[in-house]
Design an enzyme around this catalytic site. Structure first.
Site, PDB file in Angstrom:
ATOM      1  N   GLN A  32     -14.648   1.955   1.139  1.00 25.94           N
ATOM      2  CA  GLN A  32     -13.827   1.588  -0.028  1.00 25.94           C
ATOM      3  C   GLN A  32     -13.509   2.844  -0.831  1.00 25.94           C
ATOM      4  OE1 GLN A  32     -15.681  -1.265  -2.678  1.00 25.94           O
ATOM      5  NE2 GLN A  32     -13.776  -1.618  -3.832  1.00 25.94           N
TER       6      GLN A  32
ATOM      7  N   ASP B  53       0.863  -1.184   0.000  1.00 34.02           N
ATOM      8  CA  ASP B  53       0.000   0.000   0.000  1.00 34.02           C
ATOM      9  C   ASP B  53       0.896   1.229   0.000  1.00 34.02           C
ATOM     10  OD1 ASP B  53      -1.809   2.164   0.944  1.00 34.02           O
ATOM     11  OD2 ASP B  53      -3.220   0.517   1.209  1.00 34.02           O
ATOM     12  N   ILE B  54       0.608   2.158  -0.884  1.00 31.46           N
ATOM     13  CA  ILE B  54       1.462   3.352  -1.022  1.00 31.46           C
ATOM     14  C   ILE B  54       1.309   4.291   0.180  1.00 31.46           C
ATOM     15  CG2 ILE B  54      -0.104   4.920  -2.256  1.00 31.46           C
ATOM     16  CD1 ILE B  54       2.124   5.366  -4.281  1.00 31.46           C
TER      17      ILE B  54
ATOM     18  N   HIS C 221     -10.188  -5.646  -3.165  1.00 30.39           N
ATOM     19  CA  HIS C 221      -8.851  -5.956  -2.640  1.00 30.39           C
ATOM     20  C   HIS C 221      -8.925  -6.258  -1.160  1.00 30.39           C
ATOM     21  CE1 HIS C 221      -9.567  -1.620  -2.460  1.00 30.39           C
ATOM     22  NE2 HIS C 221      -8.912  -1.642  -1.307  1.00 30.39           N
ATOM     23  N   PHE C 222      -7.916  -6.991  -0.684  1.00 30.45           N
ATOM     24  CA  PHE C 222      -7.776  -7.332   0.731  1.00 30.45           C
ATOM     25  C   PHE C 222      -6.582  -6.570   1.279  1.00 30.45           C
ATOM     26  CE2 PHE C 222     -10.647 -10.949   1.303  1.00 30.45           C
ATOM     27  CZ  PHE C 222     -11.003 -11.184  -0.017  1.00 30.45           C
ATOM     28  N   HIS C 223      -6.759  -5.991   2.473  1.00 29.84           N
ATOM     29  CA  HIS C 223      -5.656  -5.338   3.183  1.00 29.84           C
ATOM     30  C   HIS C 223      -5.030  -6.339   4.150  1.00 29.84           C
ATOM     31  CE1 HIS C 223      -6.788  -1.026   2.323  1.00 29.84           C
ATOM     32  NE2 HIS C 223      -7.974  -1.577   2.145  1.00 29.84           N
TER      33      HIS C 223
HETATM   34  P1  5GP Z   1      -9.792   0.981   0.129  1.00 31.13           P
HETATM   35  O1  5GP Z   1     -10.149   2.259   0.831  1.00 31.13           O
HETATM   36  O2  5GP Z   1     -10.374   1.000  -1.263  1.00 31.13           O
HETATM   37  O3  5GP Z   1     -10.112  -0.239   0.904  1.00 31.13           O
HETATM   38  O4  5GP Z   1      -8.230   0.974   0.028  1.00 31.13           O
HETATM   39  C1  5GP Z   1      -7.498   1.468  -1.032  1.00 31.13           C
HETATM   40  C2  5GP Z   1      -6.054   1.436  -0.582  1.00 31.13           C
HETATM   41  O5  5GP Z   1      -5.270   1.671  -1.715  1.00 31.13           O
HETATM   42  C3  5GP Z   1      -5.708   2.513   0.457  1.00 31.13           C
HETATM   43  O6  5GP Z   1      -5.170   1.908   1.604  1.00 31.13           O
HETATM   44  C4  5GP Z   1      -4.709   3.409  -0.271  1.00 31.13           C
HETATM   45  O7  5GP Z   1      -3.681   3.839   0.583  1.00 31.13           O
HETATM   46  C5  5GP Z   1      -4.193   2.511  -1.375  1.00 31.13           C
HETATM   47  N1  5GP Z   1      -3.818   3.181  -2.611  1.00 31.13           N
HETATM   48  C6  5GP Z   1      -4.501   4.187  -3.233  1.00 31.13           C
HETATM   49  N2  5GP Z   1      -3.875   4.532  -4.380  1.00 31.13           N
HETATM   50  C7  5GP Z   1      -2.791   3.699  -4.486  1.00 31.13           C
HETATM   51  C8  5GP Z   1      -1.760   3.568  -5.462  1.00 31.13           C
HETATM   52  O8  5GP Z   1      -1.702   4.274  -6.477  1.00 31.13           O
HETATM   53  N3  5GP Z   1      -0.822   2.610  -5.242  1.00 31.13           N
HETATM   54  C9  5GP Z   1      -0.844   1.807  -4.128  1.00 31.13           C
HETATM   55  N4  5GP Z   1       0.137   0.910  -4.002  1.00 31.13           N
HETATM   56  N5  5GP Z   1      -1.791   1.917  -3.175  1.00 31.13           N
HETATM   57  C10 5GP Z   1      -2.765   2.850  -3.361  1.00 31.13           C
END
Ligand code: 5GP
Length: 143
Positions: A96, A33-34, A102-104
Protein backbone atom coordinates in the site's frame (compact mmCIF):
# COMPACT_ATOMS: atom_id res chain seq x y z
CA UNK A 1 -1.62 3.23 12.23
CA UNK A 2 -3.15 6.67 12.77
CA UNK A 3 -5.00 8.18 9.82
CA UNK A 4 -3.03 10.95 8.06
CA UNK A 5 -5.60 13.63 7.17
CA UNK A 6 -3.25 15.02 4.56
CA UNK A 7 -2.70 11.86 2.52
CA UNK A 8 -3.30 12.42 -1.19
CA UNK A 9 -6.70 10.67 -1.28
CA UNK A 10 -7.94 12.63 1.76
CA UNK A 11 -7.00 15.79 -0.14
CA UNK A 12 -8.80 14.56 -3.28
CA UNK A 13 -11.89 13.76 -1.16
CA UNK A 14 -11.84 17.32 0.26
CA UNK A 15 -11.53 18.75 -3.28
CA UNK A 16 -8.07 20.19 -2.57
CA UNK A 17 -6.48 18.11 -5.35
CA UNK A 18 -8.02 17.20 -8.72
CA UNK A 19 -9.00 13.75 -9.92
CA UNK A 20 -10.67 12.28 -13.00
CA UNK A 21 -13.88 11.23 -11.30
CA UNK A 22 -16.15 8.56 -12.77
CA UNK A 23 -18.61 7.97 -9.92
CA UNK A 24 -19.62 9.46 -6.57
CA UNK A 25 -22.33 8.77 -3.99
CA UNK A 26 -22.69 9.81 -0.34
CA UNK A 27 -20.32 7.07 0.89
CA UNK A 28 -17.83 6.44 -1.95
CA UNK A 29 -15.83 8.03 -4.75
CA UNK A 30 -14.29 6.39 -7.84
CA UNK A 31 -11.67 7.98 -10.11
CA UNK A 32 -9.02 6.90 -12.58
CA UNK A 33 -5.62 5.91 -11.28
CA UNK A 34 -3.19 8.61 -12.39
CA UNK A 35 -0.53 5.95 -13.08
CA UNK A 36 -2.67 3.23 -14.67
CA UNK A 37 -1.39 -0.33 -14.86
CA UNK A 38 -3.75 -0.86 -17.83
CA UNK A 39 -6.36 1.19 -19.70
CA UNK A 40 -9.33 1.80 -17.40
CA UNK A 41 -7.47 1.28 -14.09
CA UNK A 42 -9.91 2.79 -11.59
CA UNK A 43 -9.79 3.32 -7.82
CA UNK A 44 -12.78 3.09 -5.48
CA UNK A 45 -12.53 4.57 -2.01
CA UNK A 46 -14.78 5.23 0.94
CA UNK A 47 -15.30 8.79 2.14
CA UNK A 48 -14.88 7.50 5.68
CA UNK A 49 -11.29 8.08 6.84
CA UNK A 50 -9.60 4.68 7.27
CA UNK A 51 -6.12 3.44 6.46
CA UNK A 52 -6.94 -0.19 5.72
CA UNK A 53 -9.96 -2.37 5.16
CA UNK A 54 -9.62 -3.56 8.75
CA UNK A 55 -10.14 0.00 10.03
CA UNK A 56 -13.30 0.54 7.99
CA UNK A 57 -16.83 0.38 9.44
CA UNK A 58 -19.04 -2.44 8.14
CA UNK A 59 -21.31 0.14 6.47
CA UNK A 60 -18.44 1.82 4.59
CA UNK A 61 -16.96 -1.55 3.64
CA UNK A 62 -20.32 -2.63 2.20
CA UNK A 63 -20.65 0.63 0.28
CA UNK A 64 -17.16 0.15 -1.19
CA UNK A 65 -17.90 -3.35 -2.41
CA UNK A 66 -21.20 -2.27 -3.99
CA UNK A 67 -19.51 0.67 -5.75
CA UNK A 68 -16.62 -1.54 -6.86
CA UNK A 69 -19.06 -4.04 -8.37
CA UNK A 70 -21.05 -1.33 -10.15
CA UNK A 71 -18.04 0.59 -11.46
CA UNK A 72 -16.19 -2.61 -12.44
CA UNK A 73 -19.06 -3.61 -14.75
CA UNK A 74 -18.89 -0.20 -16.44
CA UNK A 75 -15.07 -0.30 -16.72
CA UNK A 76 -15.20 -3.76 -18.29
CA UNK A 77 -17.61 -2.61 -20.98
CA UNK A 78 -15.88 0.75 -21.50
CA UNK A 79 -12.53 -0.81 -22.39
CA UNK A 80 -13.80 -4.17 -23.69
CA UNK A 81 -11.76 -6.13 -21.14
CA UNK A 82 -12.38 -9.89 -20.96
CA UNK A 83 -11.02 -9.94 -17.40
CA UNK A 84 -10.73 -7.66 -14.38
CA UNK A 85 -8.24 -7.81 -11.53
CA UNK A 86 -9.73 -6.31 -8.35
CA UNK A 87 -7.12 -5.80 -5.65
CA UNK A 88 -6.69 -4.05 -2.36
CA UNK A 89 -3.52 -3.59 -0.27
CA UNK A 90 -3.44 -3.24 3.52
CA UNK A 91 -0.29 -1.68 4.95
CA UNK A 92 3.08 -0.76 3.47
CA UNK A 93 4.32 -4.30 3.94
CA UNK A 94 1.58 -5.44 1.55
CA UNK A 95 2.44 -2.77 -1.04
CA UNK A 96 0.00 0.00 0.00
CA UNK A 97 1.44 3.36 -1.03
CA UNK A 98 -1.50 5.69 -0.20
CA UNK A 99 -2.75 5.32 3.40
CA UNK A 100 -6.49 5.67 2.69
CA UNK A 101 -8.20 2.35 1.98
CA UNK A 102 -9.08 1.79 -1.70
CA UNK A 103 -9.90 -0.92 -4.23
CA UNK A 104 -8.13 -1.20 -7.58
CA UNK A 105 -10.15 -2.21 -10.65
CA UNK A 106 -7.59 -3.24 -13.26
CA UNK A 107 -8.71 -4.47 -16.70
CA UNK A 108 -6.79 -7.49 -18.02
CA UNK A 109 -6.30 -8.49 -21.63
CA UNK A 110 -4.85 -11.80 -22.86
CA UNK A 111 -1.12 -11.56 -23.52
CA UNK A 112 -0.88 -7.99 -22.21
CA UNK A 113 1.38 -7.55 -19.19
CA UNK A 114 0.40 -5.00 -16.55
CA UNK A 115 2.50 -1.86 -16.23
CA UNK A 116 4.37 -1.40 -12.96
CA UNK A 117 2.41 -0.31 -9.88
CA UNK A 118 2.33 3.49 -9.29
CA UNK A 119 5.26 4.12 -11.64
CA UNK A 120 4.33 5.96 -14.87
CA UNK A 121 1.76 8.76 -15.35
CA UNK A 122 -0.94 8.08 -17.95
CA UNK A 123 -1.61 10.50 -20.82
CA UNK A 124 -4.24 12.91 -19.46
CA UNK A 125 -6.25 13.15 -22.72
CA UNK A 126 -6.44 9.37 -22.91
CA UNK A 127 -7.49 9.17 -19.24
CA UNK A 128 -10.25 11.73 -19.87
CA UNK A 129 -11.49 9.77 -22.92
CA UNK A 130 -11.61 6.53 -20.95
CA UNK A 131 -13.39 8.25 -18.03
CA UNK A 132 -16.04 9.57 -20.44
CA UNK A 133 -16.62 6.03 -21.73
CA UNK A 134 -16.90 4.64 -18.18
CA UNK A 135 -19.40 7.36 -17.22
CA UNK A 136 -21.39 6.61 -20.38
CA UNK A 137 -21.59 2.95 -19.34
CA UNK A 138 -22.64 3.93 -15.81
CA UNK A 139 -25.41 6.12 -17.28
CA UNK A 140 -26.51 3.21 -19.46
CA UNK A 141 -26.63 0.92 -16.36
CA UNK A 142 -28.87 3.44 -14.60
CA UNK A 143 -31.10 3.98 -17.64
P1 5GP B 1 -1.74 1.55 -3.35
O1 5GP B 1 -0.29 1.27 -3.61
O2 5GP B 1 -1.87 2.41 -2.12
O3 5GP B 1 -2.59 0.35 -3.34
O4 5GP B 1 -2.24 2.37 -4.59
C1 5GP B 1 -2.24 3.74 -4.69
C2 5GP B 1 -2.60 4.05 -6.13
O5 5GP B 1 -2.88 5.42 -6.20
C3 5GP B 1 -1.47 3.75 -7.13
O6 5GP B 1 -1.93 2.86 -8.11
C4 5GP B 1 -1.11 5.12 -7.68
O7 5GP B 1 -0.82 5.07 -9.06
C5 5GP B 1 -2.35 5.94 -7.39
N1 5GP B 1 -2.12 7.35 -7.13
C6 5GP B 1 -1.13 7.89 -6.36
N2 5GP B 1 -1.26 9.24 -6.30
C7 5GP B 1 -2.38 9.54 -7.03
C8 5GP B 1 -3.04 10.77 -7.34
O8 5GP B 1 -2.63 11.86 -6.94
N3 5GP B 1 -4.16 10.69 -8.11
C9 5GP B 1 -4.64 9.49 -8.59
N4 5GP B 1 -5.73 9.54 -9.35
N5 5GP B 1 -4.03 8.32 -8.33
C10 5GP B 1 -2.92 8.34 -7.55
Amino acid sequence: MAYDRNNVFARILRGELPCIKVYEDPATLAFLDIMPQSDGHTLVLPKEPAVTLLDLSPEAASACILTTKRVAAAVRRAVGAPGLLISQFNGEAAGQTVPHVHFHIIPRFPGLKLKAHAREKGDSDRLEQIAARIMGELDAQRG
